[in-house]
Structure formats: C-alpha cells, structure tokens
Write a protein that holds these residues in place. Structure first.
Motif, mmCIF file in Angstrom:
data_model
loop_
_atom_site.group_PDB
_atom_site.id
_atom_site.type_symbol
_atom_site.label_atom_id
_atom_site.label_comp_id
_atom_site.label_asym_id
_atom_site.label_seq_id
_atom_site.Cartn_x
_atom_site.Cartn_y
_atom_site.Cartn_z
ATOM 1 N N TYR A 122 59.749 70.371 63.600
ATOM 2 C CA TYR A 122 58.307 70.511 63.322
ATOM 3 C C TYR A 122 57.764 69.306 62.543
ATOM 4 O O TYR A 122 56.721 68.739 62.904
ATOM 5 C CB TYR A 122 58.061 71.795 62.539
ATOM 6 C CG TYR A 122 56.614 71.997 62.159
ATOM 7 C CD1 TYR A 122 55.677 72.405 63.100
ATOM 8 C CD2 TYR A 122 56.185 71.760 60.846
ATOM 9 C CE1 TYR A 122 54.344 72.573 62.750
ATOM 10 C CE2 TYR A 122 54.854 71.930 60.487
ATOM 11 C CZ TYR A 122 53.939 72.341 61.449
ATOM 12 O OH TYR A 122 52.613 72.498 61.097
ATOM 13 N N PHE A 123 58.488 68.897 61.491
ATOM 14 C CA PHE A 123 57.967 67.829 60.641
ATOM 15 C C PHE A 123 58.139 66.444 61.263
ATOM 16 O O PHE A 123 57.201 65.642 61.260
ATOM 17 C CB PHE A 123 58.635 67.868 59.260
ATOM 18 C CG PHE A 123 58.123 68.962 58.377
ATOM 19 C CD1 PHE A 123 56.834 68.910 57.870
ATOM 20 C CD2 PHE A 123 58.913 70.048 58.065
ATOM 21 C CE1 PHE A 123 56.343 69.919 57.054
ATOM 22 C CE2 PHE A 123 58.443 71.069 57.251
ATOM 23 C CZ PHE A 123 57.151 71.003 56.749
ATOM 24 N N PHE A 124 59.336 66.147 61.791
ATOM 25 C CA PHE A 124 59.624 64.779 62.227
ATOM 26 C C PHE A 124 59.278 64.517 63.691
ATOM 27 O O PHE A 124 59.077 63.360 64.061
ATOM 28 C CB PHE A 124 61.107 64.455 61.998
ATOM 29 C CG PHE A 124 61.484 64.361 60.547
ATOM 30 C CD1 PHE A 124 61.199 63.221 59.824
ATOM 31 C CD2 PHE A 124 62.107 65.416 59.911
ATOM 32 C CE1 PHE A 124 61.536 63.129 58.482
ATOM 33 C CE2 PHE A 124 62.454 65.338 58.572
ATOM 34 C CZ PHE A 124 62.155 64.194 57.850
ATOM 35 N N SER A 125 59.212 65.574 64.495
ATOM 36 C CA SER A 125 58.908 65.370 65.913
ATOM 37 C C SER A 125 57.497 65.798 66.283
ATOM 38 O O SER A 125 56.790 65.079 66.990
ATOM 39 C CB SER A 125 59.920 66.140 66.782
ATOM 40 O OG SER A 125 61.229 65.660 66.582
ATOM 41 N N LYS B 26 54.836 66.874 63.972
ATOM 42 C CA LYS B 26 53.805 66.363 63.079
ATOM 43 C C LYS B 26 53.812 64.839 62.975
ATOM 44 O O LYS B 26 52.805 64.176 63.221
ATOM 45 C CB LYS B 26 53.966 66.992 61.692
ATOM 46 C CG LYS B 26 53.514 68.445 61.612
ATOM 47 C CD LYS B 26 52.010 68.539 61.800
ATOM 48 C CE LYS B 26 51.509 69.959 61.593
ATOM 49 N NZ LYS B 26 50.045 70.060 61.822
ATOM 50 N N LEU B 27 54.947 64.289 62.564
ATOM 51 C CA LEU B 27 55.016 62.846 62.330
ATOM 52 C C LEU B 27 55.263 62.044 63.608
ATOM 53 O O LEU B 27 54.957 60.853 63.656
ATOM 54 C CB LEU B 27 56.116 62.539 61.300
ATOM 55 C CG LEU B 27 55.926 63.182 59.923
ATOM 56 C CD1 LEU B 27 57.096 62.838 59.012
ATOM 57 C CD2 LEU B 27 54.617 62.731 59.299
ATOM 58 N N LYS B 28 55.883 62.700 64.609
ATOM 59 C CA LYS B 28 56.158 62.053 65.899
ATOM 60 C C LYS B 28 56.976 60.760 65.730
ATOM 61 O O LYS B 28 56.686 59.735 66.353
ATOM 62 C CB LYS B 28 54.851 61.735 66.634
ATOM 63 C CG LYS B 28 54.039 62.957 67.015
ATOM 64 C CD LYS B 28 52.816 62.559 67.811
ATOM 65 C CE LYS B 28 51.940 63.679 68.261
ATOM 66 N NZ LYS B 28 52.282 65.031 68.024
ATOM 67 N N VAL B 29 57.997 60.816 64.873
ATOM 68 C CA VAL B 29 58.813 59.624 64.636
ATOM 69 C C VAL B 29 60.214 59.751 65.244
ATOM 70 O O VAL B 29 60.889 58.729 65.424
ATOM 71 C CB VAL B 29 58.929 59.329 63.122
ATOM 72 C CG1 VAL B 29 57.578 58.940 62.554
ATOM 73 C CG2 VAL B 29 59.506 60.533 62.377
#
Length: 313
Positions: free
Chosen positions: A156-159, A161-164
């Motif tokens: 959820y956070f890195f893919s 939301k942040l898309k990194v």
C-alpha cells in the motif's frame, strides 16, 4: 567428529524415510481424484471406464505400500515422475522455480542480518537507553504483525501510494525488495531480542569483566568476545526456525505472485498434482535437515570450548 557425522546422516536418512512415507499416505488419503483433476484441466470428455483404465495405468489401483515402494525406487534415482498438470519431469519443474525461491530466502535472511545483529548489539550495549527502548518497540510490533498483513502494508505505502517499488512478479532486483522485507522483518524482531538477551548475559560473565580490567578495548570486548559467544543461541534458533522461513516464503510468494516453489506447491495442492507435492515435501525435508547439520557443525567454529573438549577426547 566422523562418528558424529555418520550418526547424524543415519538419523537424516531415517527421518526422510518416515517423512516421505507419511506424506505419501496423507496425500493419498486427501479428498479428490487427480485423474479427474487432470481431465477437467484438459477439458476432456471421457467415460468412467476410461478413467479407471487411466487410474490403473498410473498405479492408483495398487495397494498403498506397493505405490510407495514404486515411488521410492524411482525417487532414489532422483526421478520423481512427471507433473500431472504440465507433463514435464517434476525435477525440471522444481529447478525452474528454485532460483526464485532461493533469491527470496536469501533476500529475507539479508534483511534479518542487516537489522537484527546491529539492533541486538546496540540494545545490549545501550541497555535501558532510548536505543534499547526503540529496539523493544520494533521487536514487539515485528513479532505481532502477521507477514501477510505486513506485506499488504508495504504494498500500500511503497507501491500504491508512493509508486516507487513494484510488487507483482520477478522483474529484477527492485521486485525483490518488498518480498524480502516482508519475509525478513518479523524474523529480525525475534533474532534481535534473542541476541540482546544473549549479549547481556555474556557481557556480565567473569572472563569479560577480567578482560575489561586488563585494559582490553570495549569494542574488542563487544565484537571479538561477547558477540561471537552470543551468536551460538542465535544460530541454534536459526536452525529451529528454518521451517517457519519456508512457510513464510510460501505466504510471501502467493502475496507478491513470486514465481517460486511456494507458489508452485500451492497450485499443485489445489490441482492434486501428487508427484510435485511429494517431491517438494521430500526436498524441503532434505534442505531443513542439511541446514540443521551445518548449524550443529558451526558450533565448533563459534565455541572454542567445544573444540578443546573434542581435542581432549
């Protein structure tokens, strides 16, 4: 040492025979018909009599001891038969997925090493200070959060939301980061607390205090003496928790669509691919017991008292 190795190898062989037989029996007792599962996948219309003929050709009409004996005879030659789903040799199927699983387990263990050892040492050296409290908080949450929930949070956070970072499949080194963190963070919490407790006990031993009085630098006391002895229970714990690492890898592979052995065996279970399931169980047993043997032997490198005892004997 030779007698010890021969004894351990004999125990491994006996355990593997028991493991293979019990798993063979339980797989056969599981509900469902592998022949019908194969035919459903191939969308083949066939009569019940023809199904019985196929079952006879595959040896399913034989007593279970006969079936196990036939399977064991071939397994000794590393011939585990062919997959019911792909009609390819089982060993080839495992070899195709093995590298991905080893990469994931290696990444998970790298996370464990990079987090648990520094955190455990710092928590022991700075006991009851803010760094120790931070380590306790990390250990509490790391041991409490299930791996699948942690994986969803990381996705959820890195893919999302942040898309990194990517989270689907194996498309290079970046794809390995989130699965490795998911697999390694929970284990890092356990090992960090274990190392902290072992370090505190070792640092209060008389010989450490004597070395400190002789003027040995604190850094040498920590890393050359205390840490080395404190690693013995950590290594023991690693050997005991290897099964949990394999189980965790299965969950992580399903969650991240990682093309490894865990995802493969889940698909095999769903489709009653008996040869693939049986080979996976046996090879997992060999892997776990081999690592445990290596762990036992590593005690001689970590604990000089065992080497002196062996030399006196």
């Amino acid at each position: 040492m030779i007698r010890y190795l021969l004894s351990k190898i004999t125990q491994i062989i006996v355990v593997l025979l028991c493991l293979s037989f019990l798993s063979f029996v339980f797989i056969k007792l599981a509900p469902g018909d592998p022949v019908k599962a194969m035919l459903d996948i191939d969308e083949v219309l066939i009569t019940e009599a023809e199904i019985e003929d196929i079952r006879s050709e595959m040896g399913f009409d034989q007593p279970i001891f006969v079936q196990y004996g036939m399977w064991l005879k071939q397994a000794i030659k590393l011939d585990f038969g062919e997959s019911y789903l792909t009609n390819r040799p089982v060993l080839s199927e495992i070899q195709d997925r093995l590298q991905a699983s080893l990469e994931l387990m290696g990444g998970g263990m790298l996370v464990v090493i990079l987090i648990s050892i520094p955190l455990g040492v710092c928590s022991a050296v700075y006991q009851s200070k803010w760094l120790d409290h931070l380590g306790r908080i990390f250990a509490f949450f790391g041991a409490s959060i299930p791996s699948f929930w942690l994986g969803l949070l990381l996705i959820y956070f890195f893919s999302v939301k942040l898309k990194v970072l990517p989270f689907i499949g194996n498309n290079g080194a970046e794809s390995l980061i989130l699965p490795s963190l998911t697999l390694g963070l929970a284990m890092s919490a356990v090992y960090a607390r274990l190392l902290r407790a072992a370090m505190l006990e070792t640092m209060n031993k008389p010989y450490i205090k004597a070395l400190r009085m002789k003027g040995i630098r604190e850094k040498s006391l920590i890393f050359k003496y205390s840490l080395r002895e404190s690693m013995i229970p950590v290594v023991t714990m690693f050997g005991m928790s290897l099964g949990n690492l394999l189980a965790g890898a299965i969950v992580v592979e399903i969650l991240f669509s990682w093309p490894g052995l865990g995802k493969m065996v889940v698909e095999a279970i769903m489709n009653r691919d008996y040869p693939l399931i049986q080979a996976y169980i046996l090879l997992s047993g060999i892997f776990v017991m081999s690592i445990n043997l290596i762990v036992d032997l590593s005690y001689y490198l970590l604990d000089p008292k065992l080497r002196r005892k062996e030399q006196r004997a």
